[in-house]
Design a protein around this motif. Structure first.
Motif, PDB file in Angstrom:
ATOM      1  N   THR A  78       0.833  -1.206   0.000  1.00 14.68           N
ATOM      2  CA  THR A  78       0.000   0.000   0.000  1.00 14.68           C
ATOM      3  C   THR A  78       0.865   1.252   0.000  1.00 14.68           C
ATOM      4  OG1 THR A  78      -1.699  -1.209   1.241  1.00 14.68           O
ATOM      5  CG2 THR A  78      -1.869   1.202   1.194  1.00 14.68           C
ATOM      6  N   ILE A  79       1.965   1.236   0.743  1.00 12.66           N
ATOM      7  CA  ILE A  79       2.887   2.371   0.742  1.00 12.66           C
ATOM      8  C   ILE A  79       3.486   2.566  -0.648  1.00 12.66           C
ATOM      9  CG2 ILE A  79       5.038   3.279   1.691  1.00 12.66           C
ATOM     10  CD1 ILE A  79       4.422   1.850   4.274  1.00 12.66           C
ATOM     11  N   VAL A  80       3.823   1.460  -1.306  1.00 16.13           N
ATOM     12  CA  VAL A  80       4.367   1.539  -2.668  1.00 16.13           C
ATOM     13  C   VAL A  80       3.376   2.233  -3.602  1.00 16.13           C
ATOM     14  CG1 VAL A  80       5.091   0.181  -4.662  1.00 16.13           C
ATOM     15  CG2 VAL A  80       5.846  -0.473  -2.381  1.00 16.13           C
ATOM     16  N   ILE A  81       2.094   1.946  -3.427  1.00 16.28           N
ATOM     17  CA  ILE A  81       1.070   2.574  -4.271  1.00 16.28           C
ATOM     18  C   ILE A  81       0.905   4.052  -3.928  1.00 16.28           C
ATOM     19  CG2 ILE A  81      -1.389   2.534  -4.863  1.00 16.28           C
ATOM     20  CD1 ILE A  81      -1.332  -0.478  -4.340  1.00 16.28           C
ATOM     21  N   ILE A  82       1.049   4.409  -2.656  1.00 20.93           N
ATOM     22  CA  ILE A  82       0.847   5.788  -2.221  1.00 20.93           C
ATOM     23  C   ILE A  82       1.960   6.709  -2.706  1.00 20.93           C
ATOM     24  CG2 ILE A  82       0.867   7.289  -0.177  1.00 20.93           C
ATOM     25  CD1 ILE A  82      -0.705   5.166   1.294  1.00 20.93           C
ATOM     26  N   LEU A  98       1.429  11.154   6.447  1.00 17.95           N
ATOM     27  CA  LEU A  98       0.920  10.586   7.691  1.00 17.95           C
ATOM     28  C   LEU A  98       0.367   9.175   7.468  1.00 17.95           C
ATOM     29  CD1 LEU A  98      -0.863  13.661   9.328  1.00 17.95           C
ATOM     30  CD2 LEU A  98       1.432  12.765   9.766  1.00 17.95           C
ATOM     31  N   SER A  99      -0.212   8.940   6.294  1.00 17.55           N
ATOM     32  CA  SER A  99      -0.681   7.592   5.968  1.00 17.55           C
ATOM     33  C   SER A  99       0.492   6.622   5.881  1.00 17.55           C
ATOM     34  CB  SER A  99      -1.456   7.604   4.648  1.00 17.55           C
ATOM     35  OG  SER A  99      -2.586   8.439   4.731  1.00 17.55           O
ATOM     36  N   VAL A 100       1.608   7.098   5.317  1.00 22.23           N
ATOM     37  CA  VAL A 100       2.806   6.259   5.243  1.00 22.23           C
ATOM     38  C   VAL A 100       3.316   5.947   6.642  1.00 22.23           C
ATOM     39  CG1 VAL A 100       5.194   6.155   4.437  1.00 22.23           C
ATOM     40  CG2 VAL A 100       3.425   7.119   2.970  1.00 22.23           C
ATOM     41  N   PHE A 101       3.346   6.944   7.525  1.00 20.56           N
ATOM     42  CA  PHE A 101       3.787   6.712   8.894  1.00 20.56           C
ATOM     43  C   PHE A 101       2.897   5.685   9.584  1.00 20.56           C
ATOM     44  CE2 PHE A 101       5.840  11.176   9.472  1.00 20.56           C
ATOM     45  CZ  PHE A 101       6.831  10.800   8.588  1.00 20.56           C
ATOM     46  N   PHE A 102       1.584   5.811   9.382  1.00 18.37           N
ATOM     47  CA  PHE A 102       0.645   4.874   9.996  1.00 18.37           C
ATOM     48  C   PHE A 102       0.870   3.457   9.483  1.00 18.37           C
ATOM     49  CE2 PHE A 102      -3.363   2.544   9.464  1.00 18.37           C
ATOM     50  CZ  PHE A 102      -3.721   2.372  10.793  1.00 18.37           C
ATOM     51  N   GLU A 107       2.845  -2.078  10.027  1.00 21.73           N
ATOM     52  CA  GLU A 107       3.723  -3.182   9.633  1.00 21.73           C
ATOM     53  C   GLU A 107       4.587  -3.630  10.814  1.00 21.73           C
ATOM     54  OE1 GLU A 107       7.516  -4.960   8.369  1.00 21.73           O
ATOM     55  OE2 GLU A 107       7.246  -2.934   9.176  1.00 21.73           O
ATOM     56  N   ARG A 108       5.110  -2.670  11.565  1.00 23.63           N
ATOM     57  CA  ARG A 108       5.919  -3.002  12.740  1.00 23.63           C
ATOM     58  C   ARG A 108       5.074  -3.705  13.812  1.00 23.63           C
ATOM     59  NH1 ARG A 108       6.909   1.730  14.246  1.00 23.63           N
ATOM     60  NH2 ARG A 108       8.444   2.156  12.632  1.00 23.63           N
ATOM     61  N   PHE A 142       8.836  12.176  12.537  1.00 26.40           N
ATOM     62  CA  PHE A 142       8.033  13.396  12.543  1.00 26.40           C
ATOM     63  C   PHE A 142       8.925  14.633  12.610  1.00 26.40           C
ATOM     64  CE2 PHE A 142       4.433  10.683  13.708  1.00 26.40           C
ATOM     65  CZ  PHE A 142       3.419  11.278  12.965  1.00 26.40           C
ATOM     66  N   ALA A 143       9.974  14.560  13.418  1.00 30.85           N
ATOM     67  CA  ALA A 143      10.869  15.714  13.545  1.00 30.85           C
ATOM     68  C   ALA A 143      11.638  15.963  12.252  1.00 30.85           C
ATOM     69  CB  ALA A 143      11.836  15.487  14.706  1.00 30.85           C
TER      70      ALA A 143
END
Length: 304
Positions: A78-82, A98-102, A107-108, A142-143
């Motif tokens: 999904t990240i690859v698609i985003i 933020l979607s990538v971070f989520f 995944e973790r 985030f920083a």
């Protein structure tokens, strides 16, 4: 239409070439250590061979153990698609950072949960350490990308270099790039945070969570590792590196950048030893401090 075709090509290239980039890093690391090491295409053979093997699961594990590799791989796909592989995205494309971070956190989470559900001591140890690392990785991310938030005024994944017009803005950019490099090593489980080649029980982190896997479940975990390597490296280049007007040029340059990053990562791992576990908070504090300082300098001195 040009962007859509370039985006589709970027997704396909990422899914196909991810094991290659990870293989380059492993080969360079071995050569720098005086070993012959595996071939750069070894990852394809390993994933293919593992996929064809019989799959067994621990007796006392639940459905979580069986589903975790598929869910982790789904989050990374999904990240690859985003991610906008062409460097730009049309209005309405869901390329939110933020979607990538989520999804990275998700995944973790599944990797840690699979280690706990493996009904083994080492799996629980690895899961505990991975989730602890996540508590340092996420605020540091985030920083580091706070500079992007400040420049773009939003959370969409966009290149920030066109907005760094002042010559002195190079310093915040360098700080953000340095912070992201530290976060990248931690998120990928590479030295000096973790050693993916070790099988010592007291030092394993990610390897401990997949110790009980075999067959197709292990192949999915191996593919997830390769995809995460490519995704995290590419995201740094897309955001922090200059981009061209043509999406096809950006995709071609990105492949070269990923290959160079794999070589640099292999070289870096051969130059550092693993940090002690209780010194990792200082490591994450350095990454987060670099990102916060970049945001402070860019905002307070009017270098934007």
């Amino acid at each position: 239409m040009n962007w859509w075709s370039a985006q589709a090509a970027g997704i396909v290239l990422t899914l196909i070439l991810s094991p290659l980039y990870l293989g380059i890093a492993q080969t360079v690391k071995a050569r720098m250590q005086g070993r012959r090491g595996p071939a750069v295409i070894q990852g394809y053979w390993v994933i293919g061979k593992t996929w064809r093997k019989e799959t067994t699961v621990p007796e006392h594990s639940s459905f979580v153990f069986r589903l975790a590799p598929s869910l982790s791989l789904s989050a990374l796909v999904t990240i690859v698609i985003i991610i906008p592989w062409g460097g730009h995205a049309p209005n309405g494309w869901p390329h939110d950072l933020l979607s990538v971070f989520f999804l990275l956190a998700l995944e973790r989470f599944w990797v840690g949960l699979s280690g706990l559900d493996s009904a083994g001591t080492f799996g629980g140890l690895g899961a505990s350490r991975i989730t602890t690392l996540g508590s340092g990785i996420e605020p540091a991310l985030f920083a580091v990308f706070g500079l992007m938030f400040l420049l773009s005024g939003g959370t969409n994944i966009v290149p920030i270099t066109p907005k760094l017009s002042h010559p002195m803005s190079t310093l915040p950019w360098l700080l953000a790039a340095f912070g992201y490099a530290l976060v990248l090593l931690a998120e990928l489980g590479r030295l000096p945070v973790d050693n993916p080649d070790t099988h010592l029980e007291l030092t394993m982190m990610h390897e401990a969570t997949v110790l009980e896997y075999n067959g197709r479940l292990l192949a999915q975990s191996q593919l997830s590792t390769a995809l995460k390597f490519t995704v995290m490296t590419a995201m740094g280049w897309i955001i922090l590196a200059p981009s061209a007007a043509s999406p096809w040029v950006n995709i071609g340059i990105l492949q070269l950048e990923l290959a160079v990053s794999s070589i640099l990562l292999g070289w870096t791992e051969s130059r550092f030893v693993k940090l002690r576990y209780f010194r990792l908070p200082r490591y994450f504090g350095t990454a987060m401090g670099a990102g916060m300082l970049a945001v402070y300098l860019a905002a307070s001195r009017g270098w934007l």
